[in-house]
Design an enzyme around this catalytic site. Structure first.
Site, short mmCIF file in Angstrom:
data_model
loop_
_atom_site.label_atom_id
_atom_site.label_comp_id
_atom_site.label_asym_id
_atom_site.label_seq_id
_atom_site.Cartn_x
_atom_site.Cartn_y
_atom_site.Cartn_z
N TRP A 170 0.91 -1.31 0.06
CA TRP A 170 0.06 -0.15 0.13
C TRP A 170 0.84 1.22 -0.09
CZ3 TRP A 170 -1.32 -4.06 3.44
CH2 TRP A 170 -2.36 -4.82 3.01
N HIS A 199 -6.57 2.17 2.33
CA HIS A 199 -7.53 1.17 2.26
C HIS A 199 -8.73 1.46 3.20
CE1 HIS A 199 -5.12 -1.89 4.87
NE2 HIS A 199 -5.28 -0.70 5.34
N ARG A 225 -3.52 6.02 -3.10
CA ARG A 225 -2.27 5.12 -3.25
C ARG A 225 -1.35 5.90 -3.96
NH1 ARG A 225 -4.08 -1.12 -3.07
NH2 ARG A 225 -5.31 -0.86 -1.22
N GLN A 239 -13.14 2.12 -2.18
CA GLN A 239 -13.38 0.61 -1.65
C GLN A 239 -14.53 0.48 -0.88
OE1 GLN A 239 -9.86 -0.43 0.66
NE2 GLN A 239 -8.73 -1.16 -1.40
N VAL A 283 -5.83 -10.96 7.67
CA VAL A 283 -6.73 -12.27 7.54
C VAL A 283 -6.03 -13.36 7.39
CG1 VAL A 283 -8.75 -11.05 6.76
CG2 VAL A 283 -6.88 -11.72 5.13
N ALA A 337 -13.97 -10.65 6.52
CA ALA A 337 -13.71 -9.39 5.99
C ALA A 337 -13.37 -9.28 4.65
CB ALA A 337 -12.75 -8.61 6.53
C1 FA5 Z 1 -6.85 -4.02 0.35
O1 FA5 Z 1 -6.81 -2.96 0.15
C2 FA5 Z 1 -7.45 -4.66 1.52
N1 FA5 Z 1 -7.67 -3.89 2.51
C3 FA5 Z 1 -8.79 -5.64 1.24
C4 FA5 Z 1 -9.07 -6.52 2.21
C5 FA5 Z 1 -10.09 -6.22 3.03
C6 FA5 Z 1 -8.16 -7.75 2.43
C7 FA5 Z 1 -10.37 -7.02 3.86
C8 FA5 Z 1 -8.71 -8.54 3.14
C9 FA5 Z 1 -9.86 -8.24 4.25
P1 FA5 Z 1 -6.02 -4.57 -2.19
O2 FA5 Z 1 -4.71 -3.59 -1.92
O3 FA5 Z 1 -5.93 -5.85 -2.93
O4 FA5 Z 1 -6.75 -5.01 -0.88
O5 FA5 Z 1 -7.40 -3.73 -2.86
C10 FA5 Z 1 -8.73 -4.23 -2.81
C11 FA5 Z 1 -9.23 -3.86 -4.23
O6 FA5 Z 1 -9.08 -2.60 -4.43
C12 FA5 Z 1 -8.66 -4.60 -5.32
O7 FA5 Z 1 -9.02 -5.94 -5.48
C13 FA5 Z 1 -8.85 -3.82 -6.61
O8 FA5 Z 1 -10.22 -3.94 -6.94
C14 FA5 Z 1 -9.09 -2.47 -5.87
N2 FA5 Z 1 -7.88 -1.61 -6.10
C15 FA5 Z 1 -6.49 -1.87 -5.64
N3 FA5 Z 1 -5.70 -0.88 -6.21
C16 FA5 Z 1 -6.21 0.01 -6.99
C17 FA5 Z 1 -6.07 1.15 -7.93
N4 FA5 Z 1 -4.74 1.54 -7.76
N5 FA5 Z 1 -6.82 1.81 -8.38
C18 FA5 Z 1 -8.22 1.23 -8.46
N6 FA5 Z 1 -8.43 0.16 -7.73
C19 FA5 Z 1 -7.39 -0.60 -6.93
#
Ligand code: FA5
Length: 369
Positions: A170, A199, A225, A239, A283, A337
């Site tokens: 992140w 997030h 990000r 999100q 998790v 979650a």
């Molecule tokens: C997370 O942010 C974790 N907090 C999610 C989580 C929550 C995991 C609870 C477990 C339990 P991740 O970095 O993969 O995970 O981001 C989650 C979703 O956000 C991704 O699957 C994607 O759909 C979206 N995402 C991630 N980065 C970007 C980006 N730069 N632009 C747009 N969408 C994004």
């Protein structure tokens, strides 16, 4: 001498002659009138208190009785006739004027109206509202958290300590510390540095610190990000966090809830999802949820990068260390979650090829929704 002059000026013949001239002039001018206001002015000139006829009537008073009676009745008759002529003319003019206004300002009330352009909701707002409604129907309630977060909530309490390699997942916008100007409800003294939340998972911690299970919550919101943008990555995006904590919550419960949610959101009863093992420190086990691409029906397209599947969210069973960090007795509770990337959902729902269109401000794009 004086009396002689009077007689020359005011004898009845002269008077009658004058009356004729007044009548002729009034009738000629009246005949040429085409304007209501000008006709009213003309009427005053002839019949008003200082008008030609009133002056005549005043002069008639000085004539000898016989002449006075004769010219007086002629003058009064003329006054009545002229008054009637003026009134008739004014009535005619008003009528024609009314008709021409009707002609000019004619409205066809049966014609369809011209629509006033109205603003409309951004596709992200539309989908967020839909998503919230679906989760509410499954017993989840919406909660919110701050966009300016502390290191403790964004990382530490989620089992991502300083120097943990998972922090690289992140890329963070760190904020300069300025205690005086900190009006945010986020305390930074004991909670580490401030940042723009990367997030929505910190909302899990904030909620669990102040509530006892069982509960089901969702937390939609903006996250940030520090990363390079491309067709599916933005530096700010949305999100929707979900958290369900109870006794005996299982992955099967998660799979049902999320499949039900996606099927209703995309209005596709046979929508397929798959869980892929993945790693998130908060998790265990963790997984990513992919959705069978509905844009191409899994034949392969630019949205799913020809794989037939699109990554929608990270998810997993809440780590016991997270329960411990918020003061729960870990063995007592279980929960799942998830964190859905809302922009990706919108892209899939409306077949949008580039995430950067959302904040481009391009009206040609926005007007389509
Ligand atoms: C997370 O942010 C974790 N907090 C999610 C989580 C929550 C995991 C609870 C477990 C339990 P991740 O970095 O993969 O995970 O981001 C989650 C979703 O956000 C991704 O699957 C994607 O759909 C979206 N995402 C991630 N980065 C970007 C980006 N730069 N632009 C747009 N969408 C994004």
């Amino acid at each position: 001498m004086f009396a002689g002059r009077l007689r020359v000026r005011y004898n009845d013949e002269i008077m009658l002659d004058e009356l004729k001239k007044i009548e002729q002039s009034a009738r000629e001018k009246l005949a040429n009138m085409g304007d209501i206001d000008a006709t009213e002015v003309l009427k005053i000139q002839f019949l008003g208190r200082k008008g030609a006829l009133s002056l005549m009537l005043r002069a008639i008073k000085n004539l000898p009785e016989q002449e006075r009676i004769k010219t007086g009745s002629a003058a009064n008759r003329l006054r009545q006739e002229l008054e009637a002529a003026f009134d008739k003319k004014l009535a005619e003019l008003k009528k024609t004027n009314h008709e021409s206004v009707l002609q000019r300002e004619w409205i066809d009330v049966t014609r369809p109206g011209v629509k006033t352009p109205r603003g409309h909701l951004h596709p992200l707002t539309l989908v967020r509202r839909d998503a919230e409604a679906i989760f509410h129907s499954m017993g989840f309630v919406t909660v919110e958290g701050p966009e300016v977060e502390s290191e403790r909530y964004n990382f530490d309490a989620l089992n991502i300590p300083a120097n943990h390699p998972a922090r690289d997942m992140w890329d963070t916008f760190w904020l300069r510390s300025n205690q005086k100007s900190q009006k945010s409800k986020v305390k930074s003294q004991n909670d580490g540095r401030l940042l723009l939340r990367t997030h929505t998972s910190p909302v899990q911690i904030r909620y669990m610190e102040t509530h006892e299970p069982p509960f089901r919550i969702i937390a939609p919101g903006r996250v940030f990000r520090y990363e390079a943008t491309d067709a599916s990555h933005e530096i700010q995006f949305y999100q929707l966090e979900g958290l369900m904590v109870d006794r005996h919550v299982s992955i099967a419960n998660f799979k049902f809830v999320i499949q039900e949610f996606l099927r209703r959101l995309f209005r596709k009863q046979n929508l397929e999802i798959r869980l892929r093992p993945s790693y998130f420190p908060f998790v265990e086990p963790g997984f990513e949820v992919d959705v069978a691409c509905i844009v191409c029906n899994q034949k392969g397209c630019s949205v799913c990068k020809r794989s037939g599947w699109l990554e929608m969210m990270g998810a997993g069973m809440v780590h016991q260390k997270v329960f411990a960090a918020v003061g729960y007795v870990p063995a007592e509770w279980t929960g799942f979650a998830f964190g859905i990337g809302l922009d990706r959902v919108v892209m899939m729902k409306y077949n949008i090829p580039d995430i950067r269109l959302f904040h481009s401000g391009d009206l040609r794009f926005l007007k389509q929704f």
